[in-house]
Design an enzyme around this catalytic site. Structure first.
Site, PDB file in Angstrom:
ATOM      1  N   ARG A  33      12.581  10.303  -7.385  1.00 15.80           N
ATOM      2  CA  ARG A  33      13.012  11.589  -6.832  1.00 15.80           C
ATOM      3  C   ARG A  33      14.496  11.573  -6.472  1.00 15.80           C
ATOM      4  O   ARG A  33      15.239  12.481  -6.775  1.00 15.80           O
ATOM      5  CB  ARG A  33      12.187  11.907  -5.573  1.00 15.80           C
ATOM      6  N   TYR A  34      14.924  10.529  -5.784  1.00 16.04           N
ATOM      7  CA  TYR A  34      16.316  10.409  -5.332  1.00 16.04           C
ATOM      8  C   TYR A  34      17.019   9.420  -6.269  1.00 16.04           C
ATOM      9  O   TYR A  34      16.403   8.450  -6.724  1.00 16.04           O
ATOM     10  CB  TYR A  34      16.365   9.893  -3.896  1.00 16.04           C
ATOM     11  N   ARG A  37      16.770   5.503  -5.304  1.00 18.54           N
ATOM     12  CA  ARG A  37      15.504   4.947  -4.826  1.00 18.54           C
ATOM     13  C   ARG A  37      14.364   5.321  -5.758  1.00 18.54           C
ATOM     14  O   ARG A  37      14.421   6.370  -6.393  1.00 18.54           O
ATOM     15  CB  ARG A  37      15.114   5.545  -3.469  1.00 18.54           C
ATOM     16  N   CYS A  46      -6.213   1.889   0.392  1.00 17.77           N
ATOM     17  CA  CYS A  46      -5.458   1.991   1.638  1.00 17.77           C
ATOM     18  C   CYS A  46      -6.237   1.337   2.770  1.00 17.77           C
ATOM     19  O   CYS A  46      -7.466   1.230   2.709  1.00 17.77           O
ATOM     20  CB  CYS A  46      -5.171   3.451   1.967  1.00 17.77           C
ATOM     21  N   CYS A  50      -6.521   8.602   5.720  1.00 16.56           N
ATOM     22  CA  CYS A  50      -6.159   9.663   6.656  1.00 16.56           C
ATOM     23  C   CYS A  50      -6.565  11.009   6.067  1.00 16.56           C
ATOM     24  O   CYS A  50      -6.313  11.273   4.889  1.00 16.56           O
ATOM     25  CB  CYS A  50      -4.645   9.657   6.896  1.00 16.56           C
ATOM     26  N   CYS A  53      -3.637  12.822   4.497  1.00 13.90           N
ATOM     27  CA  CYS A  53      -2.843  12.076   3.510  1.00 13.90           C
ATOM     28  C   CYS A  53      -2.216  13.011   2.475  1.00 13.90           C
ATOM     29  O   CYS A  53      -2.908  13.835   1.867  1.00 13.90           O
ATOM     30  CB  CYS A  53      -3.724  11.062   2.814  1.00 13.90           C
ATOM     31  N   ARG A  55      -1.240  12.181  -0.333  1.00 14.06           N
ATOM     32  CA  ARG A  55      -1.721  11.810  -1.688  1.00 14.06           C
ATOM     33  C   ARG A  55      -3.234  11.749  -1.736  1.00 14.06           C
ATOM     34  O   ARG A  55      -3.809  10.959  -2.476  1.00 14.06           O
ATOM     35  CB  ARG A  55      -1.134  10.454  -2.097  1.00 14.06           C
ATOM     36  N   ASP A 219       2.494  17.348   5.783  1.00  6.97           N
ATOM     37  CA  ASP A 219       2.654  17.986   4.468  1.00  6.97           C
ATOM     38  C   ASP A 219       1.519  18.978   4.197  1.00  6.97           C
ATOM     39  O   ASP A 219       0.508  18.999   4.900  1.00  6.97           O
ATOM     40  CB  ASP A 219       2.668  16.911   3.379  1.00  6.97           C
ATOM     41  N   ASP A 256       9.230  17.432   4.351  1.00  6.92           N
ATOM     42  CA  ASP A 256       9.361  17.248   2.904  1.00  6.92           C
ATOM     43  C   ASP A 256       9.243  18.627   2.284  1.00  6.92           C
ATOM     44  O   ASP A 256       8.186  19.263   2.386  1.00  6.92           O
ATOM     45  CB  ASP A 256       8.264  16.307   2.390  1.00  6.92           C
ATOM     46  N   LYS A 263      13.280  15.370   1.359  1.00  9.41           N
ATOM     47  CA  LYS A 263      13.182  15.482   2.819  1.00  9.41           C
ATOM     48  C   LYS A 263      14.409  16.178   3.386  1.00  9.41           C
ATOM     49  O   LYS A 263      15.528  15.911   2.937  1.00  9.41           O
ATOM     50  CB  LYS A 263      13.132  14.093   3.455  1.00  9.41           C
TER      51      LYS A 263
HETATM   52  S1  SF4 Z   1      -1.299   8.806   4.742  1.00  8.46           S
HETATM   53 FE1  SF4 Z   1      -2.481   8.219   2.876  1.00  8.46          FE
HETATM   54  S2  SF4 Z   1      -1.404   6.434   2.059  1.00  8.46           S
HETATM   55 FE2  SF4 Z   1      -0.681   6.728   4.178  1.00  8.46          FE
HETATM   56  S3  SF4 Z   1      -2.025   5.450   5.440  1.00  8.46           S
HETATM   57 FE3  SF4 Z   1      -2.983   7.455   5.384  1.00  8.46          FE
HETATM   58  S4  SF4 Z   1      -4.415   7.414   3.641  1.00  8.46           S
HETATM   59 FE4  SF4 Z   1      -3.033   5.675   3.420  1.00  8.46          FE
END
Ligand code: SF4
Length: 294
Positions: A33-34, A37, A46, A50, A53, A55, A219, A256, A263
């Site tokens: 993206r940048y 980086r 993971c 979460c 998340c 993703r 997000d 973001d 960002k």
């Molecule tokens: S936000 Fe997504 S990638 Fe980050 S710790 Fe939580 S589940 Fe894992």
């Protein structure tokens, strides 16, 4: 982590891929993206899953990168001389077994020009015993190689209650091993959108030598509206931390920009006016003063 019924009522703002990562995938599992980086999505597994998340379209669901995919991503890194820093994430970089992590670090060293490798992990909160003597040995062995890129560990703590005795010991062990820890926090309605909670978290992290780095506005991942703090409230909350916390302890509050636009810092502006000769700036305690333009 606990699913809630509210997630089943998506908002019209929700996006499957809030950061537009799929369109920025320059090689398999490598987001560029940048200019300087790149983000290597080394595993879809993971330490935590979460609900917010960004993703969630992929994390925990696969596909996982194959060795062939990773070789192609590494070949892209080798060919793109503008890239100086690689963020190894996923999922969670420390889900990788020690031998796989050591091999990946060796491949990143072989790129030859990287300044920094960041390892993004939720393990310090969710499985801090992952920071074993063997893992520290892998990280130290990397750092002992002449010319190796610096290692930073990017942790993810959202609440002071996540800073268990084991988590504190893991942070100390990493920093003592020569791996600075930077922390990301996601602002979550009903979880940590509270001035006292954030101050306690950021002070505790600083005391542990884990520098508060980013405070993220949540997000637009599907089903996450209930977690999002209205942006004006988030800015006011963040503004109330300034003046209370030192520059060392206060992270940058970022959003973001949807669609992969990157960002942007979203703290309340100190600039509240201007005239021909001066700008008017508001200090951290609310009073304003003029500052000359020249
Ligand atoms: S936000 Fe997504 S990638 Fe980050 S710790 Fe939580 S589940 Fe894992």
């Amino acid at each position: 982590m606990v699913p809630r019924g509210a997630e089943l009522a998506p908002s019209s703002w929700d996006r499957r891929d809030p950061l537009g990562e799929e369109q920025l995938e320059a090689a398999p599992f490598l987001v560029h993206r940048y200019p300087d980086r790149a983000l290597l999505l080394a595993t879809d597994r993971c330490a935590s899953y979460c609900r917010f998340c960004t993703r969630k379209r992929w994390v925990g669901q696969g596909p996982s990168p194959t060795p062939t995919d990773l070789d192609a991503a590494l070949a892209y890194l080798a060919a793109h001389h503008e890239i100086r820093e690689v963020i190894v994430s996923g999922g969670d970089a420390l889900v990788l077994a020690d031998d796989k992590l050591a091999a990946l670090l060796a491949q990143l060293r072989a790129v030859g020009r990287l300044d920094v490798v960041r390892l993004a992990t939720r393990m310090l909160a969710f499985a801090p015993t992952r920071v074993t003597a063997a893992l520290l040995g892998v990280l130290r062995a990397h750092l002992d190689v002449a010319g190796a890129p610096a290692l930073y560990l990017l942790s993810h703590f959202n609440h002071p209650r996540e800073l268990s005795a084991e988590a504190r010991a893991a942070i100390a062990a990493l920093v003592d091993a020569g791996v600075p820890v930077l922390n990301q926090t996601v602002l979550l309605r009903g979880v940590n959108d509270d001035r006292a909670v954030l101050i306690e978290l950021f002070r505790a992290l600083t005391r542990l030598r884990a520098r508060p780095y980013y405070l993220h506005q949540c997000d637009l991942a599907p089903g996450t509206e209930a977690f999002r703090v209205p942006i004006a409230d988030a800015q006011a909350l963040y503004g109330s931390l300034r003046g209370e916390l030192s520059g060392l302890s206060i992270p940058t509050f970022v959003v973001d920009v949807p669609g992969g636009l990157g960002k942007v810092a979203m703290g309340p502006s100190a600039l509240v006016g201007e005239d021909d000769d001066a700008v008017v700036l508001r200090g951290s305690r609310g009073q304003a003063a003029r500052y000359p333009k020249r």
